[in-house]
Design an enzyme around this catalytic site. Structure first.
Site, PDB file in Angstrom:
ATOM      1  N   ASN A 145       2.334 -41.601  -5.760  1.00  0.00           N
ATOM      2  CA  ASN A 145       3.271 -40.966  -6.681  1.00  0.00           C
ATOM      3  C   ASN A 145       2.476 -40.375  -7.831  1.00  0.00           C
ATOM      4  OD1 ASN A 145       6.127 -41.773  -5.681  1.00  0.00           O
ATOM      5  ND2 ASN A 145       4.925 -43.674  -5.555  1.00  0.00           N
ATOM      6  N   GLU A 146       2.135 -39.117  -7.683  1.00  0.00           N
ATOM      7  CA  GLU A 146       1.285 -38.415  -8.638  1.00  0.00           C
ATOM      8  C   GLU A 146       2.078 -38.022  -9.888  1.00  0.00           C
ATOM      9  OE1 GLU A 146      -1.785 -38.417  -8.300  1.00  0.00           O
ATOM     10  OE2 GLU A 146      -2.501 -37.890  -6.313  1.00  0.00           O
TER      11      GLU A 146
END
Length: 640
Positions: free
Chosen positions: A162-163
């Protein structure tokens, strides 16, 4: 009262944090928690549902779980696992896949049922991924939800993949990887260009549903992002900050990963301190930078307004503290890194005697010596010391493949120009050329190719050392075996490396040893090389008298410098010396322009080195000391 004090110390921290002395202890504690859940569920006749992570961080946890299975009978028959993520596209048998990782570190060593293992599928057609992700979510729900979720953290602040930009309620999905994430993975893939641009990951919303969440982080490399995640405001720019909303989360850190949290970095802001000399120095330098004043201009009011009133009362007035710290910093500056002959050395970082010292500079890679301390290297030679340099590894992974062919082509032409037969050389060249045309990412090179790459770096190292003023018999190539073994083995044994290093030290009997002190990457070549030098000296100190007069100085590489309060010797460089250092670095032509492993900093090595050295000098100047063109910094290692 103790509880109140702890709350005061951690008041900047927005979620629970537990700090352990090292990652080994921390990993065992996390593994024990997981084992307790498995056993409790077994007794109740229920399944334990675990969310698992990959990467270097959880390896110690998996090793301990495997040990418990083999030595304590911990069974995984009642365990269901869901992995956080997988690269896309990715074949499960690829060594970079997380399927391969989990088998290697856990699944192949315990009795878990294959049907209970769930890892995102990196082989799916793209148009099937959306429905697959929905089914993955449903499967977690059908299993009863995650009992325990293991997390690491990337330097972008990502959890799973989850950037930055991820939503706090996001579910399992296909994502695009941040450029920094891909750079960090580049070594595993043989270059960033080979790292997939996408991945399938559990979402932050999925992670939040776990009944227990433990995020682990080790080493100083993770310290900056840990501070943001723990003490920063919630933001999609740092997805890990969303964990501040969870009531079930705990960060488990080693002391290095926790080092930038307020209670460790600037403890005077949260508690009464024991004002030891090192802490006073750090605090005064911090205060000077915070209020943007030279040290000698700091006032009692500055101390009172920034959590240091106790120091001013105990050791003040402020001006007395200022003078004391100013002098301590000034005494770190020396133009005589080998000691100034016939001078009072009571306030100098190095001894005056012997006037001409024997010196060994250990260089992990063939260019670390000139990049990190080239100015000091040259000055030691200029001042008449008996200087040796020891290149610990060949550095042969950091050569472009096309350079290999170019150098062999040159050799063929040269041999033919003097009438030598090149038949066998041409055959070898053709075999190398064919191999390189079909080489897979991260595939181990042919021995001949590795040899040529090593020869290129060796010739450049000789040129750099000669430029610094050394004779060839003072240039040593150790080719420590761990480096080559590490291409095919995990955690290669270093006993023979230590013996080789002891032999060189016994031959030279140095008064000074310089070694790389870059410890941020716990798996890096620099720390392994330091550990070999350190162990060699520790063993020799038990039997060899000369070691009692041998000082070990640490330098740092092109990426990071010691903090100003840590520096114990600062060697100023004139503009001419900066130029000489630059020319020594230029001898390493293969590392110029675009090196194979540039790291996250795209500047050339010589540019990084110069700007780092200028920044060190500027930091000293901002504290109120003399202005120099540049400075190289060192910290002395204290043996127990």
């Amino acid at each position: 009262m103790k509880r109140l004090n702890l709350l005061e110390e951690t008041r900047y921290e927005k979620l629970p944090v537990t700090v352990f002395e090292n990652k080994e202890i921390a990993s065992r504690k996390v593994a024990e928690r997981i084992a307790a859940i498995i056993r409790r569920k077994q007794e109740a006749g229920e399944m334990a549902v675990l969310g698992l992570a990959t990467g270097a961080t959880p390896i110690g946890v998996y090793e301990e779980l495997v040990r418990m299975h083999k030595e304590e009978g911990l069974s995984f028959q009642n365990v269901i696992t869901f992995n956080l993520d997988e690269y896309y596209p990715m074949k499960p048998k690829s060594v970079q896949s997380y399927v391969y990782f989990m088998k290697e570190h856990l699944f192949d060593h315990v009795d878990i049922k294959k049907e209970n293992i769930n890892i995102p599928d990196g082989t799916l057609p793209k148009d099937e991924i959306h429905d697959y992700c929905l089914r993955y979510e449903q499967k977690i729900t059908d299993a009863g939800g995650l009992d325990f979720q293991v997390l690491g953290i990337g330097r972008t602040g990502h959890i799973g993949f989850n950037e930055p930009g991820s939503a706090p309620n996001s579910g399992t999905r296909l994502v695009t990887l941040d450029d920094l994430t891909r750079r960090d993975a580049s070594r595993d893939f043989g270059g960033k260009e080979n790292v997939p641009t996408k991945a399938i990951t559990m979402g932050i919303g999925t992670i939040f549903k776990a009944r227990e969440i433990v995020l682990m982080a080790w080493s100083g490399k993770k310290a900056p992002i840990i501070k943001k995640a723990v003490e920063g405001s919630m933001s999609s720019d740092v997805p890990a900050t969303f964990l501040q909303n969870s009531e079930n989360v705990e960060f488990v850190l080693d002391k290095d990963a926790a080092s930038e949290l307020t209670r460790f970095d600037t403890p005077w802001l949260v508690k009464d301190c024991q004002w030891e000399p090192a802490l006073v120095k750090k605090a005064v330098i911090w205060l000077s930078k915070t209020v943007n004043k030279p040290i000698l201009k700091l006032t009692d009011e500055d101390y009172n307004n920034h959590g240091m009133a106790q120091l001013a009362v105990d050791q003040g007035p402020a001006y007395d503290i200022n003078i004391h710290i100013f002098n301590k910093i000034q005494h770190t500056i020396t133009g005589w890194p080998g000691g100034k002959p016939n001078a009072d050395d009571s306030q100098r970082p190095e001894r005056a005697e012997p006037a001409k010292k024997r010196v060994i500079i250990f260089s992990p890679h063939p260019d670390d010596d000139v990049i990190s301390m080239g100015g000091t290297f040259i000055r030691l030679v200029d001042q008449g010391h008996d200087v040796h340099v020891a290149y610990q590894t060949s550095g042969n992974t950091a050569i472009w493949d096309h350079d290999v062919l170019r150098y062999v082509e040159f050799t063929i032409d040269f041999k033919e120009s003097i009438g030598e037969d090149t038949t066998r050389l041409r055959e070898t060249y053709e075999r190398m050329r064919v191999f390189l045309e079909t080489k897979e990412p991260n595939q181990l090179d042919l021995k001949e190719i590795l040899d040529v790459k090593g020869f290129i770096r060796k010739s450049e190292a000789i040129a750099g050392a000669r430029y610094a003023g050394l004779e060839d018999d003072h240039i040593h190539f150790q080719n420590l075996p761990f480096y080559e073994r590490g291409k095919t083995e995990k955690n290669p044994d270093t006993e023979d490396d230590i013996v080789l290093t002891m032999e060189l030290l016994q031959k030279v009997k140095p008064h000074q040893v310089f070694a790389a002190g870059d410890f941020a990457d716990p798996h890096g070549t620099h720390i392994k090389c330091f550990n070999i030098v350190h162990e060699a000296l520790v063993r020799l100190r038990k039997t060899e008298k000369w070691t009692k007069d041998c000082w070990l100085w640490l330098y740092r590489g092109a990426w990071h410098e010691f903090e100003t309060h840590e520096i114990e010797m600062a060697v100023p460089l004139s503009p001419q010396e900066v130029e000489r250092k630059r020319m020594a670095i230029f001898q390493h032509q293969s590392q110029k322009d675009t090196p194979v492993f540039p790291g996250e900093d795209q500047r050339e090595f010589w540019v990084r080195a110069e700007e780092r050295n200028r920044e060190t000098a500027l930091n000293y100047h901002d504290l109120g000391l003399a202005e120099y063109e540049a400075m190289e910094a060192f910290v002395r290692w204290k043996f127990d």
